[in-house]
Design a protein around this motif. Structure first.
Motif, PDB file in Angstrom:
ATOM      1  N   ARG A   1      24.621  34.531  38.168  1.00  0.00           N
ATOM      2  CA  ARG A   1      25.238  35.010  36.771  1.00  0.00           C
ATOM      3  C   ARG A   1      26.478  35.188  36.660  1.00  0.00           C
ATOM      4  O   ARG A   1      26.992  35.885  37.604  1.00  0.00           O
ATOM      5  CB  ARG A   1      24.371  36.007  36.142  1.00  0.00           C
ATOM      6  CG  ARG A   1      22.776  35.761  35.854  1.00  0.00           C
ATOM      7  CD  ARG A   1      22.213  36.864  35.074  1.00  0.00           C
ATOM      8  NE  ARG A   1      21.915  38.053  35.688  1.00  0.00           N
ATOM      9  CZ  ARG A   1      20.913  38.428  36.351  1.00  0.00           C
ATOM     10  NH1 ARG A   1      20.056  37.600  36.459  1.00  0.00           N
ATOM     11  NH2 ARG A   1      20.971  39.366  36.833  1.00  0.00           N
ATOM     12  N   ILE A   2      27.227  34.868  35.648  1.00  0.00           N
ATOM     13  CA  ILE A   2      28.580  35.307  35.194  1.00  0.00           C
ATOM     14  C   ILE A   2      28.431  36.654  34.592  1.00  0.00           C
ATOM     15  O   ILE A   2      27.722  36.687  33.520  1.00  0.00           O
ATOM     16  CB  ILE A   2      29.205  34.350  34.670  1.00  0.00           C
ATOM     17  CG1 ILE A   2      29.344  33.141  35.490  1.00  0.00           C
ATOM     18  CG2 ILE A   2      30.725  34.790  34.252  1.00  0.00           C
ATOM     19  CD1 ILE A   2      29.758  33.099  36.614  1.00  0.00           C
TER      20      ILE A   2
ATOM     21  N   LEU B   1      39.682  37.610  36.782  1.00  0.00           N
ATOM     22  CA  LEU B   1      38.407  37.343  35.979  1.00  0.00           C
ATOM     23  C   LEU B   1      38.148  35.883  36.669  1.00  0.00           C
ATOM     24  O   LEU B   1      38.649  34.719  36.429  1.00  0.00           O
ATOM     25  CB  LEU B   1      38.558  37.285  34.729  1.00  0.00           C
ATOM     26  CG  LEU B   1      36.969  37.347  33.959  1.00  0.00           C
ATOM     27  CD1 LEU B   1      36.228  38.483  34.326  1.00  0.00           C
ATOM     28  CD2 LEU B   1      37.211  37.177  32.514  1.00  0.00           C
ATOM     29  N   HIS B   2      37.014  35.975  37.581  1.00  0.00           N
ATOM     30  CA  HIS B   2      36.600  34.677  38.326  1.00  0.00           C
ATOM     31  C   HIS B   2      36.125  33.528  37.361  1.00  0.00           C
ATOM     32  O   HIS B   2      36.477  32.337  37.680  1.00  0.00           O
ATOM     33  CB  HIS B   2      35.505  35.220  39.377  1.00  0.00           C
ATOM     34  CG  HIS B   2      35.711  34.285  40.749  1.00  0.00           C
ATOM     35  ND1 HIS B   2      35.144  34.554  41.816  1.00  0.00           N
ATOM     36  CD2 HIS B   2      36.176  33.083  41.048  1.00  0.00           C
ATOM     37  CE1 HIS B   2      35.309  33.734  42.494  1.00  0.00           C
ATOM     38  NE2 HIS B   2      35.739  32.787  42.263  1.00  0.00           N
ATOM     39  N   ARG B   3      35.285  33.815  36.675  1.00  0.00           N
ATOM     40  CA  ARG B   3      34.959  32.997  35.617  1.00  0.00           C
ATOM     41  C   ARG B   3      34.572  33.683  34.250  1.00  0.00           C
ATOM     42  O   ARG B   3      34.457  34.790  34.044  1.00  0.00           O
ATOM     43  CB  ARG B   3      33.313  32.381  36.089  1.00  0.00           C
ATOM     44  CG  ARG B   3      33.563  31.636  37.018  1.00  0.00           C
ATOM     45  CD  ARG B   3      34.235  30.166  36.830  1.00  0.00           C
ATOM     46  NE  ARG B   3      34.137  29.208  38.127  1.00  0.00           N
ATOM     47  CZ  ARG B   3      35.047  29.147  38.893  1.00  0.00           C
ATOM     48  NH1 ARG B   3      36.059  30.026  39.075  1.00  0.00           N
ATOM     49  NH2 ARG B   3      34.930  28.347  39.962  1.00  0.00           N
ATOM     50  N   VAL B   4      34.779  32.791  33.511  1.00  0.00           N
ATOM     51  CA  VAL B   4      34.622  33.449  31.874  1.00  0.00           C
ATOM     52  C   VAL B   4      33.135  33.620  31.579  1.00  0.00           C
ATOM     53  O   VAL B   4      32.493  32.662  31.451  1.00  0.00           O
ATOM     54  CB  VAL B   4      35.345  32.556  30.849  1.00  0.00           C
ATOM     55  CG1 VAL B   4      35.381  33.222  29.324  1.00  0.00           C
ATOM     56  CG2 VAL B   4      37.022  32.708  31.245  1.00  0.00           C
ATOM     57  N   ASP B   5      32.768  34.740  30.981  1.00  0.00           N
ATOM     58  CA  ASP B   5      31.477  35.040  30.718  1.00  0.00           C
ATOM     59  C   ASP B   5      31.283  34.277  29.289  1.00  0.00           C
ATOM     60  O   ASP B   5      31.943  35.109  28.275  1.00  0.00           O
ATOM     61  CB  ASP B   5      31.072  36.429  30.887  1.00  0.00           C
ATOM     62  CG  ASP B   5      29.640  36.671  30.330  1.00  0.00           C
ATOM     63  OD1 ASP B   5      28.855  36.107  29.924  1.00  0.00           O
ATOM     64  OD2 ASP B   5      29.246  37.873  30.773  1.00  0.00           O
ATOM     65  N   PRO B   6      30.414  33.556  29.067  1.00  0.00           N
ATOM     66  CA  PRO B   6      30.371  32.912  27.504  1.00  0.00           C
ATOM     67  C   PRO B   6      29.444  33.861  26.782  1.00  0.00           C
ATOM     68  O   PRO B   6      29.648  33.878  25.467  1.00  0.00           O
ATOM     69  CB  PRO B   6      29.406  31.743  27.999  1.00  0.00           C
ATOM     70  CG  PRO B   6      28.625  31.913  29.092  1.00  0.00           C
ATOM     71  CD  PRO B   6      29.647  32.729  30.163  1.00  0.00           C
TER      72      PRO B   6
ATOM     73  N   LEU C   1      46.993  40.818  35.993  1.00  0.00           N
ATOM     74  CA  LEU C   1      45.919  40.219  35.812  1.00  0.00           C
ATOM     75  C   LEU C   1      45.677  38.747  35.998  1.00  0.00           C
ATOM     76  O   LEU C   1      46.893  38.085  35.448  1.00  0.00           O
ATOM     77  CB  LEU C   1      45.436  40.508  34.539  1.00  0.00           C
ATOM     78  CG  LEU C   1      45.279  42.125  34.271  1.00  0.00           C
ATOM     79  CD1 LEU C   1      44.624  42.689  32.896  1.00  0.00           C
ATOM     80  CD2 LEU C   1      44.134  42.828  35.192  1.00  0.00           C
ATOM     81  N   GLY C   2      44.700  38.115  36.225  1.00  0.00           N
ATOM     82  CA  GLY C   2      44.748  36.766  36.174  1.00  0.00           C
ATOM     83  C   GLY C   2      43.457  36.242  35.422  1.00  0.00           C
ATOM     84  O   GLY C   2      42.312  36.921  35.277  1.00  0.00           O
ATOM     85  N   LEU C   3      43.314  34.994  35.137  1.00  0.00           N
ATOM     86  CA  LEU C   3      42.112  34.257  34.835  1.00  0.00           C
ATOM     87  C   LEU C   3      41.712  32.830  35.772  1.00  0.00           C
ATOM     88  O   LEU C   3      42.960  32.315  36.199  1.00  0.00           O
ATOM     89  CB  LEU C   3      42.463  33.568  33.507  1.00  0.00           C
ATOM     90  CG  LEU C   3      42.290  34.600  32.373  1.00  0.00           C
ATOM     91  CD1 LEU C   3      42.757  33.969  30.848  1.00  0.00           C
ATOM     92  CD2 LEU C   3      40.782  35.181  32.089  1.00  0.00           C
ATOM     93  N   SER C   4      40.541  32.664  36.171  1.00  0.00           N
ATOM     94  CA  SER C   4      40.311  31.673  36.815  1.00  0.00           C
ATOM     95  C   SER C   4      39.170  30.576  35.929  1.00  0.00           C
ATOM     96  O   SER C   4      38.452  31.015  35.363  1.00  0.00           O
ATOM     97  CB  SER C   4      39.491  31.859  38.219  1.00  0.00           C
ATOM     98  OG  SER C   4      39.130  30.876  38.928  1.00  0.00           O
ATOM     99  N   GLU C   5      39.697  29.318  35.982  1.00  0.00           N
ATOM    100  CA  GLU C   5      39.061  28.261  35.334  1.00  0.00           C
ATOM    101  C   GLU C   5      38.725  28.679  33.686  1.00  0.00           C
ATOM    102  O   GLU C   5      37.756  28.465  33.332  1.00  0.00           O
ATOM    103  CB  GLU C   5      37.551  28.234  35.977  1.00  0.00           C
ATOM    104  CG  GLU C   5      37.718  27.490  37.404  1.00  0.00           C
ATOM    105  CD  GLU C   5      38.247  25.948  37.562  1.00  0.00           C
ATOM    106  OE1 GLU C   5      38.416  25.338  36.424  1.00  0.00           O
ATOM    107  OE2 GLU C   5      38.387  25.345  38.473  1.00  0.00           O
ATOM    108  N   ALA C   6      39.720  28.973  33.029  1.00  0.00           N
ATOM    109  CA  ALA C   6      39.788  29.304  31.530  1.00  0.00           C
ATOM    110  C   ALA C   6      40.364  28.101  30.884  1.00  0.00           C
ATOM    111  O   ALA C   6      41.178  27.544  31.264  1.00  0.00           O
ATOM    112  CB  ALA C   6      40.287  30.560  31.324  1.00  0.00           C
ATOM    113  N   SER C   7      39.684  28.063  29.541  1.00  0.00           N
ATOM    114  CA  SER C   7      40.430  26.985  29.101  1.00  0.00           C
ATOM    115  C   SER C   7      41.622  27.427  28.401  1.00  0.00           C
ATOM    116  O   SER C   7      42.002  28.808  28.383  1.00  0.00           O
ATOM    117  CB  SER C   7      39.479  26.774  27.700  1.00  0.00           C
ATOM    118  OG  SER C   7      39.450  27.865  26.918  1.00  0.00           O
ATOM    119  N   ALA C   8      42.424  26.552  27.847  1.00  0.00           N
ATOM    120  CA  ALA C   8      43.724  26.869  27.066  1.00  0.00           C
ATOM    121  C   ALA C   8      43.656  27.781  25.892  1.00  0.00           C
ATOM    122  O   ALA C   8      44.349  28.668  25.703  1.00  0.00           O
ATOM    123  CB  ALA C   8      44.327  25.499  26.397  1.00  0.00           C
TER     124      ALA C   8
END
Length: 330
Positions: free
Chosen positions: A95-96, A124-129, A152-159
């Motif tokens: 799970r995310i 944040l490795h993946r965004v929790d929907p 801080l960073g984001l991974s595989e996030a939308s624009a």
């Protein structure tokens, strides 16, 4: 090794970092001793950015990287990630989890395993929907205020998600797969958004999970428990179609007198001074081959040829199995 700045702040890193995941996770047998020697060799060659995550192992990779960098903290920029849920027994749940309480409870374990007082880049490795990004990023911002995290960073996030997170706290870097086989960020607005907001871009899997190296000619070239055996781009018909693209890239590489890996990595680095690549390897020989790319330059004709061979969407098959694809572009 040239340096590049990530984001608007003071985070300066080598233009090539080292992706450490494969030292513990996903790509077949591991060898801790060789992995430690690879980290040490990376430092000798001017690599400063080391990328890991709590889920790699789980936990093993952070401990390994921490051990390898012990006594060398001042030479390294440490990047780790949170969000792929790990239960109390240290097992991945699948799970995310981007809940603030989960993020707060995870940081101290990462600090302990890495053997450091702070993390340079916490992503944040993946965004929790199920969790508004404002809540997840707000919890991450608290860690900056507490001195446990610097950036801080984001991974595989939308624009759209990048914009919302950046409004809560400056995003220093967005990490997403980017290679001649994965050019989605050029068409989905992600790269344009990071550039508009002066956010750095960290390209993971710049060699297409090794496919672009040209060393994988058949699925049986992969170890039995290698993640790529279930990755769509490595499956049967997809594999052979993608291999034909690699063979065309190899012909350009041969003309230049370099390997397909080097040509593919040089292409990523040529996409802009805001792009930092983190090719992953657990062997010194491949590390040295990658680092040599920083002395290379591609001509406009070579870049144009690669654009013809590998335009956006050229790869056949998704990047991940269906369950994991659901969490991309979050």
């Amino acid at each position: 090794m040239r340096r590049r700045r990530l984001g608007m702040g003071s985070l300066s890193v080598s233009e090539q970092g080292l992706g450490c995941m494969g030292m513990s996770f996903a790509y077949g047998p591991v060898n801790d001793s060789e992995s430690v020697r690879t980290v040490h060799r990376a430092l000798e060659l001017g690599v400063t950015l080391f990328d890991t995550a709590d889920m790699y192992g789980p936990h093993h990779n952070e401990s390994l990287v921490g051990r390898a960098l012990s006594g060398r903290r001042d030479q390294a920029v440490l990047s780790t990630k949170v969000g792929n849920e790990i239960d109390r027994d240290g097992a991945l749940t699948g799970r995310i989890n981007g809940r603030p309480d989960y993020i707060r409870s995870s940081i101290d374990g990462s600090l302990q395993r890495l053997g450091v007082d702070w993390i340079d880049l916490y992503t944040l490795h993946r965004v929790d929907p199920q969790v508004p990004i404002e809540e997840s990023f707000g919890a991450l911002a608290e860690l900056v205020q507490a001195g446990k995290v610097r950036h801080l960073g984001l991974s595989e996030a939308s624009a759209a998600t990048i914009r919302r997170a950046h409004a809560v706290h400056p995003v220093t870097a967005v990490q997403t797969e980017y290679s001649l086989f994965s050019r989605d960020v050029e068409t989905n607005g992600v790269l344009a958004t990071t550039r508009e907001l002066n956010i750095g871009f960290v390209a993971y899997s710049p060699l297409g999970r090794g496919f672009l190296s040209g060393r994988i000619r058949d699925i049986d070239d992969l170890p039995e428990k290698d993640f790529r055996r279930v990755a769509p781009r490595f499956q049967e018909t997809n594999f052979h179609r993608n291999l034909k693209v690699v063979e065309r890239i190899e012909r350009v590489a041969d003309t230049k007198g370099v390997t397909a890996s080097q040509l593919s990595l040089a292409w990523v680095l040529a996409q802009g001074p805001d792009v930092v690549a983190i090719p992953g390897t657990k062997r010194r020989t491949y590390l040295e081959e990658n680092v040599a790319v920083s002395a290379m330059a591609l001509t406009p004709d070579e870049l144009a040829a690669l654009d013809v061979i590998a335009p956006p969407g050229v790869a056949t098959g998704d990047r991940y199995p269906a369950a994991a694809m659901a969490y991309l572009d979050g």
